[in-house]
Write a protein that holds these residues in place. Structure first.
Motif, PDB file in Angstrom:
ATOM      1  N   ARG A  11       0.560  -1.205   0.265  1.00  0.00           N
ATOM      2  CA  ARG A  11       0.218   0.042   0.013  1.00  0.00           C
ATOM      3  C   ARG A  11       0.421   1.020  -0.264  1.00  0.00           C
ATOM      4  N   PRO A  12       1.703   1.295   0.974  1.00  0.00           N
ATOM      5  CA  PRO A  12       2.478   2.899   1.081  1.00  0.00           C
ATOM      6  C   PRO A  12       2.948   2.821  -0.368  1.00  0.00           C
ATOM      7  N   MET A  13       4.446   1.983  -0.856  1.00  0.00           N
ATOM      8  CA  MET A  13       5.003   1.646  -1.551  1.00  0.00           C
ATOM      9  C   MET A  13       4.693   2.157  -2.874  1.00  0.00           C
ATOM     10  N   GLY A  14       3.098   1.823  -3.147  1.00  0.00           N
ATOM     11  CA  GLY A  14       2.395   2.406  -4.537  1.00  0.00           C
ATOM     12  C   GLY A  14       3.049   1.526  -5.745  1.00  0.00           C
ATOM     13  N   LYS A  15       3.400   2.189  -6.898  1.00  0.00           N
ATOM     14  CA  LYS A  15       4.380   2.273  -7.846  1.00  0.00           C
ATOM     15  C   LYS A  15       5.497   2.429  -8.106  1.00  0.00           C
ATOM     16  N   PRO A  16       6.548   2.259  -9.350  1.00  0.00           N
ATOM     17  CA  PRO A  16       7.564   2.666  -8.760  1.00  0.00           C
ATOM     18  C   PRO A  16       7.613   4.666  -9.020  1.00  0.00           C
ATOM     19  N   GLY A  17       8.085   5.400  -8.182  1.00  0.00           N
ATOM     20  CA  GLY A  17       8.293   6.558  -8.136  1.00  0.00           C
ATOM     21  C   GLY A  17       6.721   7.278  -7.883  1.00  0.00           C
ATOM     22  N   HIS A  18       5.653   6.819  -7.276  1.00  0.00           N
ATOM     23  CA  HIS A  18       4.307   6.911  -6.755  1.00  0.00           C
ATOM     24  C   HIS A  18       4.176   6.432  -5.130  1.00  0.00           C
ATOM     25  N   PRO A  19       4.800   6.866  -4.198  1.00  0.00           N
ATOM     26  CA  PRO A  19       4.456   6.306  -2.559  1.00  0.00           C
ATOM     27  C   PRO A  19       3.467   6.774  -2.577  1.00  0.00           C
ATOM     28  N   LYS A  20       2.915   6.029  -1.436  1.00  0.00           N
ATOM     29  CA  LYS A  20       1.758   6.959  -0.857  1.00  0.00           C
ATOM     30  C   LYS A  20       2.398   6.308   1.061  1.00  0.00           C
ATOM     31  N   PRO A  21       3.209   6.944   1.393  1.00  0.00           N
ATOM     32  CA  PRO A  21       3.373   7.260   2.456  1.00  0.00           C
ATOM     33  C   PRO A  21       2.169   7.445   4.330  1.00  0.00           C
ATOM     34  N   TYR A  22       1.343   7.586   3.545  1.00  0.00           N
ATOM     35  CA  TYR A  22      -0.030   7.954   4.850  1.00  0.00           C
ATOM     36  C   TYR A  22      -0.746   6.949   4.579  1.00  0.00           C
ATOM     37  N   GLN A  23      -0.476   5.566   3.936  1.00  0.00           N
ATOM     38  CA  GLN A  23      -1.247   3.913   3.749  1.00  0.00           C
ATOM     39  C   GLN A  23      -0.033   3.960   4.866  1.00  0.00           C
ATOM     40  N   ALA A  24       1.196   4.021   5.455  1.00  0.00           N
ATOM     41  CA  ALA A  24       2.332   3.354   6.290  1.00  0.00           C
ATOM     42  C   ALA A  24       1.194   2.779   7.192  1.00  0.00           C
ATOM     43  N   GLU A  25       1.766   1.631   8.307  1.00  0.00           N
ATOM     44  CA  GLU A  25       0.867   1.470   9.570  1.00  0.00           C
ATOM     45  C   GLU A  25       2.015   2.417   9.915  1.00  0.00           C
ATOM     46  N   SER A  26       0.987   3.011  11.263  1.00  0.00           N
ATOM     47  CA  SER A  26       1.744   3.940  12.074  1.00  0.00           C
ATOM     48  C   SER A  26       2.454   5.426  11.504  1.00  0.00           C
ATOM     49  N   TRP A  27       1.884   6.078  10.157  1.00  0.00           N
ATOM     50  CA  TRP A  27       2.852   6.805  10.109  1.00  0.00           C
ATOM     51  C   TRP A  27       2.765   8.219  10.698  1.00  0.00           C
ATOM     52  N   ARG A  28       2.043   8.302  12.298  1.00  0.00           N
ATOM     53  CA  ARG A  28       2.311   9.350  13.086  1.00  0.00           C
ATOM     54  C   ARG A  28       3.193   9.638  13.595  1.00  0.00           C
ATOM     55  N   SER A  29       3.517   8.096  14.401  1.00  0.00           N
ATOM     56  CA  SER A  29       4.211   8.296  15.460  1.00  0.00           C
ATOM     57  C   SER A  29       6.175   7.644  14.784  1.00  0.00           C
ATOM     58  N   GLY A  30       5.393   7.091  13.029  1.00  0.00           N
ATOM     59  CA  GLY A  30       6.806   7.009  12.034  1.00  0.00           C
ATOM     60  C   GLY A  30       7.726   5.328  12.949  1.00  0.00           C
ATOM     61  N   THR A  31       6.862   4.733  13.285  1.00  0.00           N
ATOM     62  CA  THR A  31       7.142   3.448  13.631  1.00  0.00           C
ATOM     63  C   THR A  31       6.985   2.215  13.048  1.00  0.00           C
ATOM     64  N   SER A  32       6.770   2.237  11.260  1.00  0.00           N
ATOM     65  CA  SER A  32       5.532   1.487  10.788  1.00  0.00           C
ATOM     66  C   SER A  32       7.126   0.257  10.316  1.00  0.00           C
ATOM     67  N   MET A  33       8.308   0.781  10.415  1.00  0.00           N
ATOM     68  CA  MET A  33       8.995  -0.253   9.973  1.00  0.00           C
ATOM     69  C   MET A  33       9.681  -1.500  11.336  1.00  0.00           C
ATOM     70  N   VAL A  34       9.587  -0.812  12.608  1.00  0.00           N
ATOM     71  CA  VAL A  34       9.027  -1.372  14.368  1.00  0.00           C
ATOM     72  C   VAL A  34       8.941  -2.505  14.207  1.00  0.00           C
ATOM     73  N   ASN A  35       7.104  -2.054  13.891  1.00  0.00           N
ATOM     74  CA  ASN A  35       5.314  -2.502  14.021  1.00  0.00           C
ATOM     75  C   ASN A  35       6.222  -4.244  13.120  1.00  0.00           C
ATOM     76  N   LEU A  36       6.021  -3.409  11.224  1.00  0.00           N
ATOM     77  CA  LEU A  36       7.012  -4.852  10.590  1.00  0.00           C
ATOM     78  C   LEU A  36       8.131  -5.696  11.040  1.00  0.00           C
ATOM     79  N   LYS A  37       8.780  -5.501  11.183  1.00  0.00           N
ATOM     80  CA  LYS A  37      10.008  -6.712  12.201  1.00  0.00           C
ATOM     81  C   LYS A  37       9.599  -7.404  12.718  1.00  0.00           C
ATOM     82  N   ALA A  38       8.473  -6.588  14.510  1.00  0.00           N
ATOM     83  CA  ALA A  38       7.982  -6.829  15.306  1.00  0.00           C
ATOM     84  C   ALA A  38       7.078  -8.526  14.269  1.00  0.00           C
ATOM     85  N   SER A  39       6.229  -8.165  13.111  1.00  0.00           N
ATOM     86  CA  SER A  39       5.441  -9.237  12.735  1.00  0.00           C
ATOM     87  C   SER A  39       6.384  -9.983  12.004  1.00  0.00           C
ATOM     88  N   VAL A  40       7.514  -9.973  11.407  1.00  0.00           N
ATOM     89  CA  VAL A  40       8.299 -11.108  11.557  1.00  0.00           C
ATOM     90  C   VAL A  40       8.914 -11.702  11.839  1.00  0.00           C
TER      91      VAL A  40
END
Length: 335
Positions: free
Chosen positions: A212-241
């Motif tokens: 969702r946030p990566m979108g198409k190359p050159g056209h990202p959608k950052p506000y569809q990233a999880e936890s974009w307000r806190s800037g912790t989307s990658m922290v969450n994703l690592k916890a998922s993995v």
């Protein structure tokens, strides 16, 4: 000839009994994993509720930071359940009220702003009749990261404490929902299918959190990233993995060991190595939004995406047939 048939039948029964025994033990371990994770989430949500109450009383930057840390801990503990569409039906029913995502139209922010304008002394019980967008972790994140100034007013604090109180109630309900083993009454074959399905569902959900946030190359959608307000989307994703890695291994009783017992050690080795490589090489940047802004960051995201896809297709194309599991459609298929 008749005696040989009897002997073969007896041997088959012993082998089948052994397989059933392994499946039963796997079911018990996985259930205990879920129950333990539910208790961790409940404990973390209690800390978050207490931290919000303290913040509302004292209201300084240090208390805000403490509350934010409590929120991050609660959010990470939720990753053990996020996207798993198998298991306790009562637990699955709690998913949306614990986390409303994706929030493409800022529904959480708009509805919380509307509630703040109402002349209501909000409590956790009052939120039960409101939208799931204001009942969960995203709503608490809005207060702690996007609108902490709202906590300077009695109305804001009442609503924020109602939100974290409701999350805490959901955590308690989650523990209750996992008291019984939902796989205990199933046949070993069906329970094994549910196990692989849970892992497959969570993989699909994690991939979706990237797509969702990566979108198409050159056209990202950052506000569809999880936890974009806190800037912790990658922290969450690592916890998922990490959670998926734990589910796959299941303390030596999971798919990894089942594959080895069946003679497919090479498949098990590749999956174990892939999970380990993803975790150990994880980017230090906590925000996916920040990574989307650079070519190197985007390249790293593609690498993670490919790693998750590799695990997904290995589970479907190799693990499932090797263990004799029929793979059905996932909850996120066609989304």
């Amino acid at each position: 000839m008749k005696e040989r048939v009897i002997v073969v039948s007896m041997l088959s029964a012993v082998v089948l009994a052994g397989c059933n025994s392994d499946a039963v033990e796997t079911s018990k371990v996985i259930h205990q994993q879920h129950l333990s994770a539910a208790n961790q989430f409940y404990s973390a949500s209690s800390e978050l509720n207490n931290a919000m109450a303290t913040l509302c009383v004292q209201g300084d930057d240090k208390k805000l930071e403490t509350a934010q840390q409590a929120w991050t801990k609660t959010m990470q503990s939720w990753m053990s359940f996020q996207g798993r569409e198998k298991g306790s039906e009562d637990a699955l029913a709690l998913s949306w009220q614990i986390q409303f995502w994706p929030d493409k139209k800022n529904t959480t922010g708009r509805k919380l702003s509307q509630l703040l304008k109402q002349d209501t002394a909000w409590s956790a019980e009052d939120l039960a009749s409101q939208s799931v967008a204001v009942q969960g972790l995203g709503a608490a994140e809005w207060f702690l990261y996007e609108q902490p100034q709202a906590l300077s007013s009695p109305e804001g604090c009442q609503l924020a404490m109602a939100v974290t109180g409701y999350i805490n109630q959901s955590g308690k309900a989650l523990v209750g929902a996992w008291q019984n083993n939902p796989w205990q009454a199933m046949t070993p074959e069906l329970a094994l299918g549910e196990y692989l399905g849970a892992l497959n569902n969570q993989l699909d959900y994690s991939i979706k959190k990237m797509q969702r946030p990566m979108g198409k190359p050159g056209h990202p959608k950052p506000y569809q990233a999880e936890s974009w307000r806190s800037g912790t989307s990658m922290v969450n994703l690592k916890a998922s993995v990490v959670a998926m890695q734990g589910l796959y291994l299941a303390e030596g009783h999971g798919l990894d060991q089942l594959l080895r017992d069946k003679g497919y050690a090479a498949t098990a080795d590749r999956l174990t190595e892939q999970f380990a490589n993803l975790v150990t090489s994880w980017p230090t940047e906590p925000s996916m939004t920040a990574m989307l802004k650079s070519r190197e960051g985007y390249r790293q995201l593609i690498s993670i995406f490919n790693g998750l896809e590799y695990i997904k297709w290995t589970l479907q194309d190799e693990v499932a047939p090797e263990l004799g599991i029929v793979v059905g459609f996932n909850a996120t298929d066609g989304d």
